[in-house]
Every structure is written in C-alpha cells, then in structure tokens.
Design a protein around this motif. Structure first.
Motif, PDB file in Angstrom:
ATOM      1  N   UNK A 117       4.692   5.525  -4.597  1.00 46.38           N
ATOM      2  CA  UNK A 117       6.046   6.045  -4.750  1.00 46.38           C
ATOM      3  C   UNK A 117       6.737   5.356  -5.944  1.00 46.38           C
ATOM      4  N   UNK A 118       6.614   4.028  -5.986  1.00 42.77           N
ATOM      5  CA  UNK A 118       7.277   3.292  -7.059  1.00 42.77           C
ATOM      6  C   UNK A 118       6.657   3.591  -8.417  1.00 42.77           C
ATOM      7  N   UNK A 149       0.798  -1.210   0.000  1.00 41.35           N
ATOM      8  CA  UNK A 149       0.000   0.000   0.000  1.00 41.35           C
ATOM      9  C   UNK A 149       0.842   1.275   0.000  1.00 41.35           C
ATOM     10  N   UNK A 150       1.856   1.329   0.853  1.00 34.88           N
ATOM     11  CA  UNK A 150       2.625   2.564   0.968  1.00 34.88           C
ATOM     12  C   UNK A 150       3.613   2.713  -0.178  1.00 34.88           C
ATOM     13  N   UNK A 168       7.187   6.029 -13.672  1.00 37.96           N
ATOM     14  CA  UNK A 168       6.732   7.024 -14.627  1.00 37.96           C
ATOM     15  C   UNK A 168       7.886   7.927 -15.066  1.00 37.96           C
ATOM     16  N   UNK A 169       8.680   8.354 -14.073  1.00 37.16           N
ATOM     17  CA  UNK A 169       9.826   9.216 -14.396  1.00 37.16           C
ATOM     18  C   UNK A 169      10.795   8.492 -15.321  1.00 37.16           C
ATOM     19  N   UNK A 170      11.009   7.196 -15.026  1.00 32.37           N
ATOM     20  CA  UNK A 170      11.939   6.433 -15.850  1.00 32.37           C
ATOM     21  C   UNK A 170      11.430   6.326 -17.284  1.00 32.37           C
ATOM     22  N   UNK A 201       0.453  -0.304 -13.685  1.00 31.56           N
ATOM     23  CA  UNK A 201      -0.887   0.281 -13.747  1.00 31.56           C
ATOM     24  C   UNK A 201      -0.856   1.698 -13.197  1.00 31.56           C
ATOM     25  N   UNK A 202      -0.139   1.875 -12.092  1.00 32.41           N
ATOM     26  CA  UNK A 202      -0.058   3.205 -11.488  1.00 32.41           C
ATOM     27  C   UNK A 202       0.682   4.201 -12.375  1.00 32.41           C
TER      28      UNK A 202
END
Lengths: 438, 456
Positions: B211-212, B206-207, B217-219, B346-347
């Motif tokens: 963040x990952x 969850x946490x 996304x940045x990568x 997915x995120x």
C-alpha cells in the motif's frame, strides 16, 4: 526554590538568548535571578580589568551564591575569561563556592572540549631515549593542560558536591557520562522558543509573509537561510541550488557578518564577496552567449541546431545573474528570526562539518513544524535522532540534491507541530526536573 | 549498556539477543528483523553492544565496558537460549580487549546460537615482504600485531573459544551463504552449522508495504510526471558502490528515464571543514556534464565541420554533445532512507540497480531485499550477487562491473520482463523465521539431551 543563572545576559549572543528563554519558561515555577557575565570585563587581558573581573566573581561566590538553592552555570568556557588561566581560575572559584556552601550546581554544557590524544606514562618513559623532556612534558601536560584540568575540575565538583550536567545531544551525554565519568548527566535538545511565542507567531504569520512579498515579489516560494555569514555556513550551496530550481523559487538570506570577523579598512568581507560573485553569475559566458545570439546559427542542420540550442540554454541557466531571486535581507533578533522561520516555505541549514556540538537554530525550524532541509553533518544527524522524520537531509555541499529536496518538499504539506517530541515546554519540564534533585 | 526488554511475554521461553541495537548498521537492523519475527513466540531481551563504549581506548570507558559485559554474563544462565550476532570488531578496539570479553562471554553462556556475519581466516603466509610492506604503510605496531596474530592466531583463538561451547554440545552455528557454511564446517570444524540467506523484511511490514509503495509511487509521479521510468540505486555514497556507472548510463537511456539515488555519505567519512565530499562532487559533476567546454569550439565547428582543425562528421559532433550535455534533471538524489523507507522505495521504483564493485563481501542485504519484494534487479557480476543468482536463478539481469553501456542495455532488457509478486521466492523473511525457530528449539533440545547424558 531560588535559582541563579550565571550567564551572559541581554546581549547578542546565543547563550544570552538561551538564558532569556529559560527565564521566560521557568518564571512561574522558580524564583529566578541572573548574574550577568560582562564580556568586556571578563574577556580582557589587561591586569587591572582582570582584577576587577576576579573581584566580581569573588563577590558572586561569597555573597550571592549562599542566597540561592540552585546555581545554573551556562558553561561556555570562553565567557569566563580570555586566557586559559583566567578561565580555569574563575571556574575553580565558582565550583569551590558551590561545594563550600553545599549548593546544587547545574552545568549546561554548550561546548564539548574533546580531550587530546594522550600517551601513557610508560611510553613517555620509553621515549626518554629520543626526547629528554618526555617525562617532564607528560607531567606538565597532566598538571596544566587546559582540557585536562577543566575536566578534573568537573569531576571534583561531582565527587565533593552535588552537580548535574546538561548536554544537548545523546552523543555528548555519553561522552560526559563514560569518558569524563560524571554521575548525573541529562540531555535535551536546545530550544530557543520563549513562552507564548508560538501563539504570537501564528497570529503574525501574514504580516511577515507580506514583508517577503515586498522584497521578492508575490506568488513565490520562499526559501530561507539564516545565521551569521562565515565560511562554514555553506550559503554558497543554496545559491548554486537556486540555478536548478524554477524561477518562482526565491532565496532570502537572513544574516550578517559576525562582529568578531570585522577587520579594519576591509572593504568587503571575503565570504560576502564570494557569495555576491555567485549571485552575479559568469559575465564572460553571458557575453559569449550574447555574441552567438547576434551572429546566429544559419549553416547548421536541424538536429545539430537543436542540440546546440539545448547546450546554449543550459549554459545560460548556469551562468545568468540571480539578482532577482537571491536577496540579502538583514540580521534579525531572536523574535524576528522566529517570525521569518515561521513564515518561510522552506528553511535550509547548509552548514559544513566543523565539529560543533549542538545547533539551536536548526531545532527552531523543526520545532515550528516547517519544511526543513539540513546538511548531513554530525550535529544535524544527532538532531535526527531527537526528531525522527521531521526533516530531510542532503549531503554537505551537494547543490543538486538540495534543489531536488526543496522541490520535493514544497510539493508536500508542512508537517506541522502536532506530536512534536521535544518543545520548549518539554525543555521547561526537563529543567524543572534537573533543578529539583534531592 | 544494560539488557533491555524487546518484548515481554510471560511464561514463554526466554531468549537474549546480543547485538548492536537501535543504531544505523546492518547488524542492528537484522536484530530488529529477528525481534519482529520472534516476538510472538519468545520473551525477547537485547543486550546492546554500544560501540561508543566498547570501541574506546580510554581506560575509564574500557573499564565501564568490561563491567557491563560482566553484568550481562552473570545473567546469561537465566535465558533458555542466546542469539549472538557475531562481528568480532564490535567487541573491542584491540585484539586483547576482544579476546578478554569474548572469553568471559563464552565461559558463561549456555545454549548459544552463533550467527556469523563475518567469516574470518588467518593471514595465509607469514612472509617477510608482507610484514615489511605493512610496517611501511601502517606503522611498526600494525606489523607487530600482524606477526603476533599470524603466529598465535587471533581468529583461531576466537573460534577455539566457541568450539569449547560446541564441545559441551550447546552451540548452533548459522551462516548466510553456502560458502561460509562449508568454511565453518570444514575449516573451523563446528559440528552443527546451518545456512539461510539474509532477509530484511519485518513481520509487521507485510501488509503495509504494498500500500505504501503505491502511495510513494503516486507521489513520485505527481512530482516528476506520469510516463517516467524510475531507476533506483541504493547504498552509502562511496567509491566501491560505483553509483557513477549508473549516472553515466543515463546518457544512453531515453529522456523519460530518471535515476533515483537513495543513500548518503557514510557518517565516518565526513571530514571537518570539507565543503563537499569528493565522491559526491564527482557524481554531481558527471551529471552536470561540461557545457562550457562545448561552447569553446561549438560555434566554429558547427559551421566548418571541424574541431580544432580536425574534420569530423555530423555524427561525431552529435556524440560529443550527447556526452557533455547535462543530465542533472534526470539524476535525483533522495535522502538516505531508514529500513522501512528503503523497502517502500524498492516497491515504488521500476528497476533497482546495484552497480557495486567487488569488495570481498559474501552476501548482499539490498539484493535479497529487492528480490523478496519482487522488483526487477540489475546488478554487477560481483560475488555477493552471483551467490544470490545461484540460489534464485533467472531473477537478476547482470552486467560487468563499470560497463555503463551494458548497464543501459540491461535496464532496457529488465523492463521488458514483468515484476514478480512480492514474497513469491521459495525462501524469504518468513522461512528465515522458521529457520531461526528450528535452530533455537533444536539447540535447546540438544543441550538438555547432553545434560541428561552427563547426569546419567
């Protein structure tokens, strides 16, 4: 403790390399000796040579084995003979000697022979109406089928003597344990790294890199494939993938045709010819593009013109020769291969599925912490279980995906060797445990 | 195959999970989800259903499988509750094997939570034509099995074994859709059936997940550029996932839209000596278009305004070019992700697309995961998605199976809506946890009540 390896030795063959590796790794722990299986003598059908080979094995059984505590057979059935009868006879001799002298036999299985589909005895009886020989065939298969007899021999040593079988994937271990029914089976991935190589490789990295630069030019990204050039190696996929990659990516092919595939009076090996054709591109299409370039596109409107130019440039990319980006280099020996792998930017193993059981070459790149791309064959997927998150996969033959994978990986840092779950040192420890039993 | 300890917790209630474990399969990952959520409350053990051993027809392996199940059955009474992840094929290679083993299990088990991943019904009508066509296609032995099952009822015999547990009042049945629940209640006739949609987010994710996902996304942006819209598809590359619809739709979308294909060929469909899987080949060739064919007529047609003698307008020429030019720089094959990477992907993407065909499944794991993580979802109107749409209305943009034009529009539409916050659904992995806790506790209470009554 005295250990005897029964294996090929100091020749160009994967198993000889592996024995060599074990020798360097275990030299400090055990007293080691190697009984070399001379392939010229062993794999010969003529009666007098075959007799000489039998005598050599007999000498091994009667005079050499009694002097050792552990016998490690590097078991690739083909090394013991050419015909099935030769192989089975010699295997039986070695196994019997181990039982007779009560020696611990460690079998390192390099090949897994899968059992043929077997019909039950009852259905053989029922089939009598159609085929008068069905019961006879059933019994004959039971008594003489090569795979059946081989595994019966293994079970025999397991029951009568002391045996450990070593497999190279979890799948093979389970096969030997459950299907063949052996009692002591262990598994560890193959490692070909000799003791002390890793330090040496780091030191020499720069030198090999310079060699790359003289071959392919400076400031490039070096993609490397290696291994014998045969149909199932899938090198053509990597060549296709080069067309989707920017110009600074170059491909170095370290490999050659296997001796066994040499044909008399053959001008060029068909697989090599196919690869060369891929590198040369499509000459006809190139000529067509050149012709269009000469006549020009005067009468078209701007939008159409743009589309057409785009299509032209795509066609050019997919048909132009790649001679300045794909290089056939050489077939290196074990240490040189390790140097090549350790200096490369990306290592690619694009094999197609052939039902191989384990691959030492793949684990070499992973062990050195390189960016590694593997085709998703069963063999390589098994490696994925040993080394999670240390390699990327692409679908067999999907050049587009391969190129994208190479591109992504080169934009990331190398994983490095920290926290490697299996290395040559764990392999040494593993064999130590395997040998020291009871 | 031995019982393994998943989380030790002295003086808590002991629960055994019977499931596939640590392999690549949907049920194994569901078992992991349960373990991650329940390990704070119970001492959990797992009995792995090793497919290599259980689904073999070899006599020696078969015996090893039977023995392993027997050993497990002997220990069943030590547990306060047993969770069975039910998929009949996982228990054996033949109906005889399955029945034998399941019978052994149900006779020894007490307090069973029966989780249905498949709902089985008998072949509807035993007709001569059906038998003849099966015999023609799959062989006589398959036809014999079919007839025998239709008469003796393989599935109902299996259900009867579980109904015996129900009669002892020691059974709680769990389904994943309302339709399945109704079937199990009304047709099979279990007394205590509950349903909850399937969710896959593990407790400890969850946490980390947000963040990952941002890092991923940045990568992706650093590799492919900042103003790119990432569309993602998920699933094994097989015909019925219909990824080609999404590939074709890319031709109708602006150039900064990129399609990320997560997933690979299913291990069981890899053939020996096949240079490339046919479906993968069709995907790549559809992405690469057919430039060579354009060249054949292009130079003349552009000048004369005709193709092979037929006059065409500028517009038509443009369209032909558009449908044949490569989009291979916008179709990106990612390797197949494990469960966590899947959630992170997915995120990280802008839109998730599930262009699956109808294959008779009743629930879809990926769809519920996308919704739970709050991502935008575009899917076909196939049944699993409609079921989820009924539970969580207005969260999915739908298109007809195979309609790539509609898909392009649906993607554009979905992008106009904002993303939802992750874990904002009224049901999710955490309500699933409470649901399982309630099922276990109720089951234990019910069973001990039944025993007390029997003692009195």
């Amino acid at each position: 403790m005295k250990v005897l390896f029964v294996s090929t030795y100091k020749i160009r063959c994967g198993i000889a390399s592996f024995t060599d590796t074990l020798e360097t790794l275990l030299a400090t722990v055990f007293e080691l000796d190697v009984f070399a299986l001379d392939q010229f003598v062993m794999r010969n059908a003529s009666p007098n040579v075959s007799r000489a080979a039998d005598l050599a094995i007999k000498k091994l059984c009667d005079e050499i084995i009694p002097n050792f505590d552990v016998i490690n057979l590097q078991w690739e059935p083909g090394l013991l003979g050419l015909t099935h009868r030769q192989i089975l006879r010699r295997t039986r001799m070695i196994f019997a000697a181990c039982i007779r002298h009560n020696k611990h036999l460690v079998v390192t299985a390099h090949t897994v022979l899968f059992q043929p589909e077997k019909q039950g005895f009852l259905s053989a009886v029922l089939a009598l109406r159609k085929d008068r020989n069905s019961v006879f065939n059933y019994i004959r298969q039971y008594l003489t089928n090569y795979v059946e007899v081989t595994y019966r021999l293994l079970r025999w040593v397991d029951r009568k003597g002391r045996m450990t079988l070593i497999a190279h994937t979890p799948r093979d271990r389970r096969y030997f344990q459950y299907v063949i029914g052996l009692s002591r089976v262990m598994d560890h991935p193959l490692s070909y790294m000799r003791a002390g190589w890793v330090e040496q490789l780091v030191k020499e990295n720069r030198v090999k890199r310079q060699e790359f630069e003289t071959i392919a030019g400076k400031d490039k990204k070096y993609v490397v494939v290696y291994g014998f050039l045969t149909d199932y190696k899938g090198v053509e996929t990597v060549i296709q993938a080069m067309r989707f990659l920017p110009d600074e990516y170059v491909l170095l092919i370290y490999g050659a045709v296997h001796h066994a595939n040499f044909r008399k009076f053959q001008k060029v090996n068909p697989y090599v010819a196919k690869l060369m054709e891929q590198v040369a591109g499509d000459r006809e299409a190139q000529e067509r593009i050149a012709k269009i370039g000469r006549t020009g596109l005067r009468e078209t409107d701007a939008e159409q013109r743009e589309l057409f130019l785009e299509a032209l440039s795509h066609l050019h990319e997919s048909t132009k020769p790649l001679t300045d980006r794909v290089f056939f280099v050489e077939a290196p020996d074990d240490f040189n291969l390790a140097r090549v792998v350790s200096a490369a930017d990306v290592c690619v193993l694009p094999h197609i599925e052939v039902g191989q059981s384990a691959s030492g070459v793949a684990s070499q790149a992973i062990e050195l912490g390189k960016r590694t791309l593997l085709s998703r064959t069963r063999t390589f997927s098994e490696l994925g279980d040993y080394f999670p998150d240390r390699m990327e996969f692409f679908e067999i033959g999907n050049a587009l995906q391969l190129s994208q994978g190479v591109f992504r990986l080169t934009n990331k840092d190398e994983i490095g060797m920290q926290g490697m779950p299996y290395t040559n040192m764990t392999q040494a420890q593993f064999y130590k445990e395997a040998f020291q039993w009871r | 195959m031995e019982i393994v300890c998943a989380s030790a917790k002295p003086d808590a209630k002991r629960v055994l999970i019977v499931s596939t474990y640590k392999t690549r399969c949907g049920m194994a990952s569901h078992a992991e989800v349960l373990i991650s959520h329940l390990k704070d409350l119970y001492a959990l053990d797992v009995f792995p259903l090793d497919q290599f051993v259980l689904r073999s027809r070899d006599k020696r392996v078969n015996d090893a499988g039977n023995k392993a199940i027997k050993r497990m059955c002997a220990k069943l009474r030590d547990y306060d509750a047993v969770i069975l992840q039910w998929e009949p094929e996982f228990w054996g290679a033949s109906h005889k094997q399955i029945l034998k083993r399941v019978k052994m299990f149900t006779q020894n088990v007490s307090r069973l939570i029966f989780v249905n991943h498949t709902v089985m019904s008998e072949p509807a009508i035993l007709s001569f034509n059906a038998v003849r066509s099966i015999a023609g296609e799959y062989g006589v032995s398959s036809a014999v099995t079919y007839v025998r099952d239709a008469i003796r009822g393989f599935h109902s015999r299996l259900y009867n074994l579980f109904k015996a547990v129900d009669r002892r009042r020691e059974l709680t049945v769990i389904a994943h859709t309302r339709r399945d629940r109704r079937f199990l209640e009304m047709v099979v006739g279990f007394s205590d059936v509950r349903d909850h949609p399937l969710f896959h987010i593990r407790h400890e994710w969850r946490d980390a997940i947000e963040r990952d996902a941002k890092a991923a996304r940045r990568e992706m942006e650093s590799i492919y550029g900042k103003d790119v819209v990432f569309i993602a598809t998920f699933g094994f590359l097989t015909d019925h996932k219909s990824i080609d619809t999404a590939v074709t739709a890319m031709r109708y979308l602006p150039k900064n839209y990129k399609l990320l294909i997560y997933g690979g060929v299913h291990p069981n469909t890899i053939k020996e000596r096949e240079p490339v899987n046919p479906y993968v080949k069709s995907l790549t060739s559809s992405a690469r278009g057919d430039v060579a064919s354009l060249m054949k007529f292009a130079p003349t047609s552009l000048r004369s305004g005709s193709i092979q003698g037929t006059p065409v307008t500028n517009e038509a020429i443009k369209n032909i070019f558009l449908s044949n030019l490569p989009v291979d720089d916008r179709v990106i094959f990612m390797s197949s992700p494990d469960d966590y990477e899947f959630a992170v992907a997915i995120g990280a993407c802008d839109v998730a697309v599930l262009p699956y065909l109808e294959i008779g499944q009743s629930a879809s794991g990926p769809a519920s995961q996308v919704l739970e993580l709050g991502a935008r979802l575009v899917s076909t109107t196939a049944r699993p998605f409609s079921e989820i749409d009924r539970i969580f209305p207005n969260r999915i943009s739908m298109f007809d199976i195979g309609n790539y034009m509609q898909l392009a529009v649906a993607i554009k539409n979905a992008l106009t809506k904002p993303k939802h916050a992750p874990f904002s659904l009224e049901k999710g992995s955490w309500t699933q946890r409470d649901f399982y806790v309630a099922a276990i506790e109720d089951n234990i209470a019910k069973a001990s009540g039944a025993r007390r009554e029997a003692a009195e």
